[in-house]
Structure formats: C-alpha cells, structure tokens
Scaffold this active site. Structure first.
Site, PDB file in Angstrom:
ATOM      1  N   GLU A  87       0.827  -1.204   0.000  1.00 28.53           N
ATOM      2  CA  GLU A  87       0.000   0.000   0.000  1.00 28.53           C
ATOM      3  C   GLU A  87       0.863   1.257   0.000  1.00 28.53           C
ATOM      4  O   GLU A  87       0.446   2.322   0.464  1.00 28.53           O
ATOM      5  CB  GLU A  87      -0.956  -0.004   1.193  1.00 28.53           C
ATOM      6  CG  GLU A  87      -1.977  -1.119   1.119  1.00 28.53           C
ATOM      7  CD  GLU A  87      -3.381  -0.693   1.530  1.00 28.53           C
ATOM      8  OE1 GLU A  87      -3.603   0.491   1.826  1.00 28.53           O
ATOM      9  OE2 GLU A  87      -4.259  -1.574   1.543  1.00 28.53           O
ATOM     10  N   HIS A 144      -4.944   2.515   0.415  1.00 29.07           N
ATOM     11  CA  HIS A 144      -4.102   3.347  -0.448  1.00 29.07           C
ATOM     12  C   HIS A 144      -3.937   2.687  -1.812  1.00 29.07           C
ATOM     13  O   HIS A 144      -3.638   1.498  -1.887  1.00 29.07           O
ATOM     14  CB  HIS A 144      -2.724   3.549   0.191  1.00 29.07           C
ATOM     15  CG  HIS A 144      -2.775   4.252   1.510  1.00 29.07           C
ATOM     16  ND1 HIS A 144      -3.242   3.630   2.646  1.00 29.07           N
ATOM     17  CD2 HIS A 144      -2.442   5.517   1.872  1.00 29.07           C
ATOM     18  CE1 HIS A 144      -3.192   4.487   3.661  1.00 29.07           C
ATOM     19  NE2 HIS A 144      -2.711   5.636   3.210  1.00 29.07           N
ATOM     20  N   LYS A 171     -10.257   6.064   5.924  1.00 33.49           N
ATOM     21  CA  LYS A 171      -9.307   6.846   5.124  1.00 33.49           C
ATOM     22  C   LYS A 171      -9.082   6.174   3.778  1.00 33.49           C
ATOM     23  O   LYS A 171      -8.957   4.944   3.705  1.00 33.49           O
ATOM     24  CB  LYS A 171      -7.956   6.969   5.847  1.00 33.49           C
ATOM     25  CG  LYS A 171      -6.867   7.668   5.022  1.00 33.49           C
ATOM     26  CD  LYS A 171      -5.502   7.594   5.688  1.00 33.49           C
ATOM     27  CE  LYS A 171      -4.433   8.221   4.796  1.00 33.49           C
ATOM     28  NZ  LYS A 171      -3.059   8.053   5.358  1.00 33.49           N
ATOM     29  N   SER A 233       6.136  11.767   3.356  1.00 30.88           N
ATOM     30  CA  SER A 233       5.876  10.331   3.445  1.00 30.88           C
ATOM     31  C   SER A 233       5.001   9.849   2.303  1.00 30.88           C
ATOM     32  O   SER A 233       4.759   8.649   2.166  1.00 30.88           O
ATOM     33  CB  SER A 233       5.211   9.982   4.784  1.00 30.88           C
ATOM     34  OG  SER A 233       3.928  10.580   4.871  1.00 30.88           O
TER      35      SER A 233
END
Length: 254
Positions: A87, A144, A171, A233
């Site tokens: 991810e 993600h 998220k 990041s």
C-alpha cells in the site's frame, strides 16, 4: 456527519481540517531529532511511520522508540502507522506480525490512534479494532492505491466499508492520472460527507495533481490533511506552514 473524535484536546471532524505531520526517521537518533523539531511546528497531530524505522521488526525496539517519541511530544496526538509495501509503505511484513505489532502498540496506550489497513484479514481487523478500543485507542481504517483512482462508487464503497467495520476514521488515498481523477476523489468525498458519513473520514488525491485535495478538506469533507516537515511520506505533500496558511484562508472565506 454527526460524530467527532477528540484526542488530547484536538477535535477531528469539526471546523478546519487538522494537520498531521509524518515522522519518518530510520534510526532512534533520527527519530528523536525529528520529534524535537516537530515540537516547533504549527501542527495538530504527528504520525509515526514505523515502517521507516530500521528496527521495526523488533517489537521491543519499537516500544522503546515510541516511549521516546511520547516523552518528547508530550500532549500532541500521535498516530502509529506501519504502512505495508503493498500500500505504498517502506517495508512488507507477514500478516501475523503486522497484527501483533499493532496490538502491542495499542496495549501501551502511548499512541492515541493506530492505522489499520482495510484490505487485510477482516476478522483480524475487527479483533484488533475491539482490542484497541478496550485500551481507549482510536483506529483509522485505511486504503491506499498508488497506481490509480478508482471510480467514485468504489471510493465511497471502501470508505463505507471501513465505517461499517467500526473504524473511528475511515481513510482512502488514491493516485490521480488526470485532473478528472482528482475531481472523482473530491466528488466521492462530498457524497460521503453528505449522504453516508456518521464520523470523520480522510480522503487524499496524491501527487502534484492532487494537491488541491490536501487543502480543500473543509469544503469537501476530509477531516485530516497530511503535510511534511522535511521529508514527505507520500507524493504531493506540502510543508506544514504552506498548508496551514492556505487552509486558514479557505476556512475564513468558506
């Protein structure tokens, strides 16, 4: 949305989006130095990206590092995240270790929030979430996609799935391959906020094209944005000072 999450005096899900800055040091010394520097920034939260830590597969070393981070950051909310390589993270570990690591961190109660990936073993996700809540630790359930932006319906579906599992903050972060992809993410965010969300959530369109999504959360519904102090990041992160200035302008003119 009618529920907020309050962590160490920071209320997520109301007003201006909260700014979270990642801590990405590889060594204990780098982590300490980085944590000290973060104390000087106008941020709301810190995310320790433990997948960057060179000794992350030694749980005892991880606990010791987290103790040092907590000691430096005092009352700042801390998110503990091990982002899997699949991810977009810095390292891959086995499923059993992944859940054990997060369980141990939750048990320490040194981190206020742990990040758990949506597409791992669902029974383990539910068990970890319940365990974290027993220790008064909140849970982000995340997904993600560093290759593409799914359809609007799929984005909303994944956020709703994270919500239905009991995640305190769903998220999703996706990669745009066109400006239309950014619009898709923002449209999905708006739909989630207006029709489905009963708690704060986070949506991010990564990379340069997606920068607007990191700034417009108050308009479209995303409750937390991520900014960098030094090293980013994720692709497209702006500095915390830049983000603070812009989201304040948006807030004042909303």
């Amino acid at each position: 949305m009618n529920r907020t999450v309050t962590v160490r005096g920071v209320t997520i899900g109301e007003g201006i989006p909260k700014i979270c800055v990642p801590l990405v040091g590889k060594t204990v010394q780098e982590i300490i130095e980085e944590a000290v520097s973060l104390k000087t920034l106008d941020l709301d939260m810190v995310e320790w990206r433990a997948d960057f830590f060179e000794h992350v597969e030694d749980i005892s070393a991880v606990k010791t590092a987290l103790e040092k981070i907590r000691g430096i950051l005092d009352d700042r909310p801390i998110i503990f995240t091990f982002r899997s390589a699949s991810e977009g993270g810095n390292r891959e570990v086995g499923k059993e270790f992944y859940f054990e690591l997060n369980k141990v961190i939750a048990e320490t109660e040194l981190a206020d929030i742990i990040d758990v990936e949506l597409f791992t073993h669902e029974p383990d996700v539910k068990a970890l979430l319940e365990f974290a809540h027993q220790h008064k630790v909140f849970v982000i359930i995340s997904n993600h996609d560093f290759a593409k932006t799914p359809s609007k319906g799929e984005i909303v579906s994944r956020l709703r799935k994270a919500q239905s599992l009991g995640g305190d903050i769903p998220k999703i972060a996706v990669m745009p391959n066109s400006s239309g992809d950014v619009i898709t993410l923002l449209d999905a965010s708006s739909t989630m906020a207006e029709k489905h969300a009963d708690r704060p959530f986070i949506t991010i369109s990564m990379g340069g094209k997606g920068t607007i999504s990191r700034l417009s959360g108050e308009v479209f519904g995303s409750a937390i944005t991520f900014a960098s102090a030094k090293a980013a990041s994720a692709p497209g992160q702006m500095t915390v000072n830049e983000v603070r200035k812009i989201i304040k302008i948006i807030h004042e003119n909303k």
